[in-house]
Design an enzyme around this catalytic site. Structure first.
Site, PDB file in Angstrom:
ATOM      1  N   PHE A   1       0.820  -1.201   0.000  1.00 34.88           N
ATOM      2  CA  PHE A   1       0.000   0.000   0.000  1.00 34.88           C
ATOM      3  C   PHE A   1       0.858   1.256   0.000  1.00 34.88           C
ATOM      4  O   PHE A   1       1.984   1.254   0.458  1.00 34.88           O
ATOM      5  CB  PHE A   1      -0.932   0.005   1.212  1.00 34.88           C
ATOM      6  CG  PHE A   1      -1.792  -1.213   1.292  1.00 34.88           C
ATOM      7  CD1 PHE A   1      -2.809  -1.425   0.377  1.00 34.88           C
ATOM      8  CD2 PHE A   1      -1.558  -2.165   2.262  1.00 34.88           C
ATOM      9  CE1 PHE A   1      -3.585  -2.560   0.440  1.00 34.88           C
ATOM     10  CE2 PHE A   1      -2.341  -3.306   2.331  1.00 34.88           C
ATOM     11  CZ  PHE A   1      -3.353  -3.502   1.418  1.00 34.88           C
ATOM     12  N   HIS A   2       0.282   2.335  -0.480  1.00 35.06           N
ATOM     13  CA  HIS A   2       0.928   3.640  -0.488  1.00 35.06           C
ATOM     14  C   HIS A   2       0.434   4.389   0.747  1.00 35.06           C
ATOM     15  O   HIS A   2      -0.690   4.880   0.771  1.00 35.06           O
ATOM     16  CB  HIS A   2       0.593   4.402  -1.766  1.00 35.06           C
ATOM     17  CG  HIS A   2       1.014   3.688  -2.999  1.00 35.06           C
ATOM     18  ND1 HIS A   2       2.303   3.726  -3.465  1.00 35.06           N
ATOM     19  CD2 HIS A   2       0.333   2.894  -3.850  1.00 35.06           C
ATOM     20  CE1 HIS A   2       2.398   3.001  -4.553  1.00 35.06           C
ATOM     21  NE2 HIS A   2       1.208   2.479  -4.819  1.00 35.06           N
ATOM     22  N   LEU A   3       1.262   4.458   1.749  1.00 32.39           N
ATOM     23  CA  LEU A   3       0.843   5.048   3.012  1.00 32.39           C
ATOM     24  C   LEU A   3       0.803   6.568   2.923  1.00 32.39           C
ATOM     25  O   LEU A   3       1.676   7.190   2.339  1.00 32.39           O
ATOM     26  CB  LEU A   3       1.789   4.612   4.121  1.00 32.39           C
ATOM     27  CG  LEU A   3       1.869   3.100   4.322  1.00 32.39           C
ATOM     28  CD1 LEU A   3       2.878   2.765   5.396  1.00 32.39           C
ATOM     29  CD2 LEU A   3       0.521   2.526   4.676  1.00 32.39           C
TER      30      LEU A   3
ATOM     31  N   ILE B   1      -6.298   8.625   2.351  1.00 35.53           N
ATOM     32  CA  ILE B   1      -5.744   7.959   1.170  1.00 35.53           C
ATOM     33  C   ILE B   1      -6.730   8.070   0.010  1.00 35.53           C
ATOM     34  O   ILE B   1      -7.942   8.040   0.208  1.00 35.53           O
ATOM     35  CB  ILE B   1      -5.384   6.490   1.469  1.00 35.53           C
ATOM     36  CG1 ILE B   1      -4.539   5.920   0.345  1.00 35.53           C
ATOM     37  CG2 ILE B   1      -6.631   5.657   1.707  1.00 35.53           C
ATOM     38  CD1 ILE B   1      -3.825   4.640   0.690  1.00 35.53           C
TER      39      ILE B   1
ATOM     40  N   THR C   1      -0.724   6.946  -5.530  1.00 33.88           N
ATOM     41  CA  THR C   1      -0.393   8.244  -4.938  1.00 33.88           C
ATOM     42  C   THR C   1       0.704   8.998  -5.700  1.00 33.88           C
ATOM     43  O   THR C   1       1.068  10.096  -5.294  1.00 33.88           O
ATOM     44  CB  THR C   1       0.046   8.061  -3.473  1.00 33.88           C
ATOM     45  OG1 THR C   1       1.165   7.171  -3.428  1.00 33.88           O
ATOM     46  CG2 THR C   1      -1.082   7.536  -2.624  1.00 33.88           C
TER      47      THR C   1
END
Length: 101
Positions: free
Chosen positions: A31-33, A72, A77
Site C-alpha cells: 500500500f501507499h501510506l 488515502i 499516490t
C-alpha cells in the site's frame, strides 16, 4: 512439495514457526501510506502541517510528500505526490521572489 521462502528455510513450510518467521522477515506493505503528517488547520489536533506545508511549532521545516494527504485516495499516490511537489515549488518561487524567504 512446496518450497519455503529462503530466510525461513530452516522451518518446515506451513508450520507455525515457519509463518512466524515469514511475518518477521517479510513486513513490507504493497500500500501507499499517507496521512502521517496530516495537512489541516491549527485547530485540528491531528494536523501536523498548515496550508503552506509548514510544520506546526517547528520553524523552517516543511513536509512535501504524500504524508500530508489527510486521507488515502483510491488510486496510486504518485500523481498527487508530484502535484504536491510542483505546488510547493511554486510557493517557494513566489516566496523567494517576494523576499519572504
Amino acid at each position: 512439495m512446496k518450497k519455503s521462502l529462503s530466510p525461513c528455510g530452516q522451518f518446515k513450510f506451513g508450520e507455525k514457526d515457519y509463518w512466524k518467521c515469514v511475518m518477521m522477515k517479510y513486513t513490507a506493505t504493497p500500500f501507499h501510506l499517507v496521512g502521517t503528517c496530516k495537512l489541516g488547520p491549527k485547530s485540528d489536533p491531528q494536523a501536523v502541517v498548515n496550508e503552506k506545508l509548514k510544520v506546526y511549532r517547528v520553524d523552517h521545516l516543511r513536509v512535501v510528500d504524500s504524508s500530508i494527504m489527510p486521507k488515502i485516495i483510491k488510486g496510486n499516490t504518485n500523481a498527487p505526490t508530484i502535484m504536491i511537489a510542483e505546488k510547493t515549488g511554486d510557493m517557494f518561487k513566489k516566496e523567494w521572489l517576494s523576499g519572504v524567504i
